[in-house]
Scaffold this motif. Sequence first.
Motif, PDB file in Angstrom:
ATOM      1  N   LEU A  32       1.267  -1.417   0.186  1.00 55.00           N
ATOM      2  CA  LEU A  32       0.174  -0.007  -0.065  1.00 55.00           C
ATOM      3  C   LEU A  32       1.093   1.103   0.072  1.00 55.00           C
ATOM      4  O   LEU A  32       1.873   1.349   1.094  1.00 55.00           O
ATOM      5  N   LYS A  33       0.508   2.444  -0.641  1.00 61.94           N
ATOM      6  CA  LYS A  33       0.918   3.650  -1.196  1.00 61.94           C
ATOM      7  C   LYS A  33       0.012   4.194  -0.318  1.00 61.94           C
ATOM      8  O   LYS A  33      -0.328   4.998  -0.918  1.00 61.94           O
ATOM      9  N   ALA A  34       0.758   5.446   0.205  1.00 65.18           N
ATOM     10  CA  ALA A  34      -0.275   6.061   1.327  1.00 65.18           C
ATOM     11  C   ALA A  34       0.154   7.593   0.935  1.00 65.18           C
ATOM     12  O   ALA A  34       1.754   8.457   1.240  1.00 65.18           O
ATOM     13  N   PHE A  35      -0.147   8.889   0.311  1.00 70.19           N
ATOM     14  CA  PHE A  35       0.358   9.993   0.367  1.00 70.19           C
ATOM     15  C   PHE A  35       0.177  10.556   2.029  1.00 70.19           C
ATOM     16  O   PHE A  35      -0.935  10.960   1.413  1.00 70.19           O
ATOM     17  N   CYS A  36       0.947  11.668   1.807  1.00 70.56           N
ATOM     18  CA  CYS A  36       0.995  13.209   3.597  1.00 70.56           C
ATOM     19  C   CYS A  36      -0.122  13.667   2.271  1.00 70.56           C
ATOM     20  O   CYS A  36       0.370  14.615   1.144  1.00 70.56           O
ATOM     21  N   ASP A  37      -0.836  14.871   2.842  1.00 72.88           N
ATOM     22  CA  ASP A  37      -1.651  15.552   2.590  1.00 72.88           C
ATOM     23  C   ASP A  37      -0.837  17.407   2.442  1.00 72.88           C
ATOM     24  O   ASP A  37      -0.333  17.404   1.586  1.00 72.88           O
ATOM     25  N   SER A  38       0.568  16.880   2.922  1.00 74.23           N
ATOM     26  CA  SER A  38       1.140  18.534   3.642  1.00 74.23           C
ATOM     27  C   SER A  38       2.564  18.481   3.263  1.00 74.23           C
ATOM     28  O   SER A  38       3.021  17.027   3.084  1.00 74.23           O
ATOM     29  N   ASP A  39       3.391  19.054   2.533  1.00 72.90           N
ATOM     30  CA  ASP A  39       4.552  18.460   2.408  1.00 72.90           C
ATOM     31  C   ASP A  39       5.426  19.754   3.268  1.00 72.90           C
ATOM     32  O   ASP A  39       6.783  18.989   3.717  1.00 72.90           O
ATOM     33  N   ASP A  40       4.422  20.368   4.068  1.00 73.68           N
ATOM     34  CA  ASP A  40       5.785  21.307   5.250  1.00 73.68           C
ATOM     35  C   ASP A  40       5.204  20.165   6.337  1.00 73.68           C
ATOM     36  O   ASP A  40       6.938  20.897   7.103  1.00 73.68           O
ATOM     37  N   ARG A  41       4.174  19.996   6.729  1.00 79.25           N
ATOM     38  CA  ARG A  41       3.874  18.794   8.046  1.00 79.25           C
ATOM     39  C   ARG A  41       3.244  17.693   7.722  1.00 79.25           C
ATOM     40  O   ARG A  41       1.993  17.381   8.087  1.00 79.25           O
ATOM     41  N   PRO A  42       4.343  16.637   7.249  1.00 78.25           N
ATOM     42  CA  PRO A  42       4.230  15.359   6.514  1.00 78.25           C
ATOM     43  C   PRO A  42       3.675  14.808   7.784  1.00 78.25           C
ATOM     44  O   PRO A  42       3.902  14.479   8.749  1.00 78.25           O
ATOM     45  N   GLN A  43       2.193  14.155   7.390  1.00 79.29           N
ATOM     46  CA  GLN A  43       1.226  13.210   9.398  1.00 79.29           C
ATOM     47  C   GLN A  43       1.193  11.980   8.227  1.00 79.29           C
ATOM     48  O   GLN A  43       0.496  12.620   6.753  1.00 79.29           O
ATOM     49  N   MET A  44       0.838  11.089   8.890  1.00 80.42           N
ATOM     50  CA  MET A  44      -0.243  10.321   8.363  1.00 80.42           C
ATOM     51  C   MET A  44      -0.881   9.382   9.926  1.00 80.42           C
ATOM     52  O   MET A  44      -0.155   9.193  10.558  1.00 80.42           O
TER      53      MET A  44
ATOM     54  N   GLU B 176       7.468   3.321  12.325  1.00 81.72           N
ATOM     55  CA  GLU B 176       6.651   4.764  11.910  1.00 81.72           C
ATOM     56  C   GLU B 176       7.510   5.879  12.462  1.00 81.72           C
ATOM     57  O   GLU B 176       7.981   6.113  12.435  1.00 81.72           O
ATOM     58  N   ARG B 177       8.450   5.164  13.804  1.00 85.86           N
ATOM     59  CA  ARG B 177      10.263   6.097  14.344  1.00 85.86           C
ATOM     60  C   ARG B 177      10.750   5.444  13.777  1.00 85.86           C
ATOM     61  O   ARG B 177      11.296   7.113  13.324  1.00 85.86           O
ATOM     62  N   GLU B 178      10.833   5.436  13.213  1.00 86.86           N
ATOM     63  CA  GLU B 178      12.370   5.183  11.859  1.00 86.86           C
ATOM     64  C   GLU B 178      11.677   6.143  10.701  1.00 86.86           C
ATOM     65  O   GLU B 178      12.835   6.856  10.033  1.00 86.86           O
TER      66      GLU B 178
ATOM     67  N   ILE C 146       8.482  12.327   8.907  1.00 84.89           N
ATOM     68  CA  ILE C 146       6.565  12.175   8.741  1.00 84.89           C
ATOM     69  C   ILE C 146       6.767  11.928  10.143  1.00 84.89           C
ATOM     70  O   ILE C 146       6.259  10.751  11.422  1.00 84.89           O
ATOM     71  N   LEU C 147       4.843  12.731  11.003  1.00 84.72           N
ATOM     72  CA  LEU C 147       4.169  12.452  11.368  1.00 84.72           C
ATOM     73  C   LEU C 147       3.563  11.430  12.358  1.00 84.72           C
ATOM     74  O   LEU C 147       2.907  11.133  10.539  1.00 84.72           O
ATOM     75  N   PHE C 148       3.528  10.454  12.944  1.00 87.21           N
ATOM     76  CA  PHE C 148       2.335  10.048  12.572  1.00 87.21           C
ATOM     77  C   PHE C 148       0.882   9.595  14.677  1.00 87.21           C
ATOM     78  O   PHE C 148       1.341   9.982  14.967  1.00 87.21           O
ATOM     79  N   ARG C 149      -0.126  10.766  13.474  1.00 88.67           N
ATOM     80  CA  ARG C 149      -1.054  10.809  13.935  1.00 88.67           C
ATOM     81  C   ARG C 149      -1.576   9.583  15.363  1.00 88.67           C
ATOM     82  O   ARG C 149      -1.639   8.541  15.259  1.00 88.67           O
ATOM     83  N   GLY C 150      -1.288   9.983  16.558  1.00 88.70           N
ATOM     84  CA  GLY C 150      -1.722   8.670  17.249  1.00 88.70           C
ATOM     85  C   GLY C 150      -0.640   7.617  18.542  1.00 88.70           C
ATOM     86  O   GLY C 150      -0.758   6.904  18.952  1.00 88.70           O
ATOM     87  N   HIS C 151       0.859   7.873  17.565  1.00 89.58           N
ATOM     88  CA  HIS C 151       1.438   6.947  17.716  1.00 89.58           C
ATOM     89  C   HIS C 151       2.451   7.257  19.535  1.00 89.58           C
ATOM     90  O   HIS C 151       2.070   8.212  20.172  1.00 89.58           O
ATOM     91  N   PRO C 152       2.219   6.237  19.957  1.00 88.04           N
ATOM     92  CA  PRO C 152       2.207   5.988  21.454  1.00 88.04           C
ATOM     93  C   PRO C 152       3.451   6.853  22.222  1.00 88.04           C
ATOM     94  O   PRO C 152       3.338   7.382  23.017  1.00 88.04           O
TER      95      PRO C 152
END
Length: 244
Positions: free
Chosen positions: A133-145, A159-161, A168-174
């Motif tokens: 699967l490939k998912a693109f981040c909506d923002s180039d300045d502050r990429p999030q997923m 995700e930490r790597e 790339i920020l991963f919302r909800g990561h513990p």
Amino acid sequence: MKDRELSQKYRDLDTLIVECMDDTLERIPSAVGELVYRVAAKDLITCCTKLRDEPDLGFELLVDLCGVDYLGYGRDEWHTEEASGSGFSRGVERDPAAPTARLGEREAEYEPPQRFAVVYHLLSISHNRRLRLKAFCDSDDRPQMPTVTGIWASADWYEREAFDLFGILFRGHPDLRRLLTDYGFIGHPFRKDFPLVGNVEMRYDPEQGRVVYEPVQIEPRTLVPKVIRDDARYDEGLKDSGDA
């Protein structure tokens, strides 16, 4: 990109995915006969949950997760005579006009919609099938997923790597923090605009009795392993001659 024909096993899987996912996934052509899909970031969690929980799909294992930076994708920055314009065979003179010119062949093959993407490699142990699967981040300045740690626990360090190396920020990561670089590291080293020599350097200071960080003093330069020469040593007519 020329899409290689799928094996019967993966044609059946593609049919199942179309039935289960409706229009959530978009198939991406593969030159090696693999199933690759693009999914919108907003649909990622729903899609991954179905891929794991549907009995006919059963992708219970996340094998790998990695970030991608498409900055400068398809641009040829080097002017050469015979060598390619990228990789270790690039050579001699940089063409100032090249960064604004696209490579027509690659542009026709694929045009990424955003700069940053996250790629998920999935494995179904029960059905012995793989999926990407490939998912693109909506923002180039502050990429999030959104994080997929709630679906596959193995995503934690992956995700930490990706955060450490690509930012790339991963919302909800513990526990989203750097994994490979040092505590005082500045920037994200796998980004295409990160300087090859880095931003800081460290050394042991005997007076302070500790390691200190300082602005990097190495001058950036491009190494060219293959240099194109026009002298007689490389004349085609002399290669097999005893005088060469």
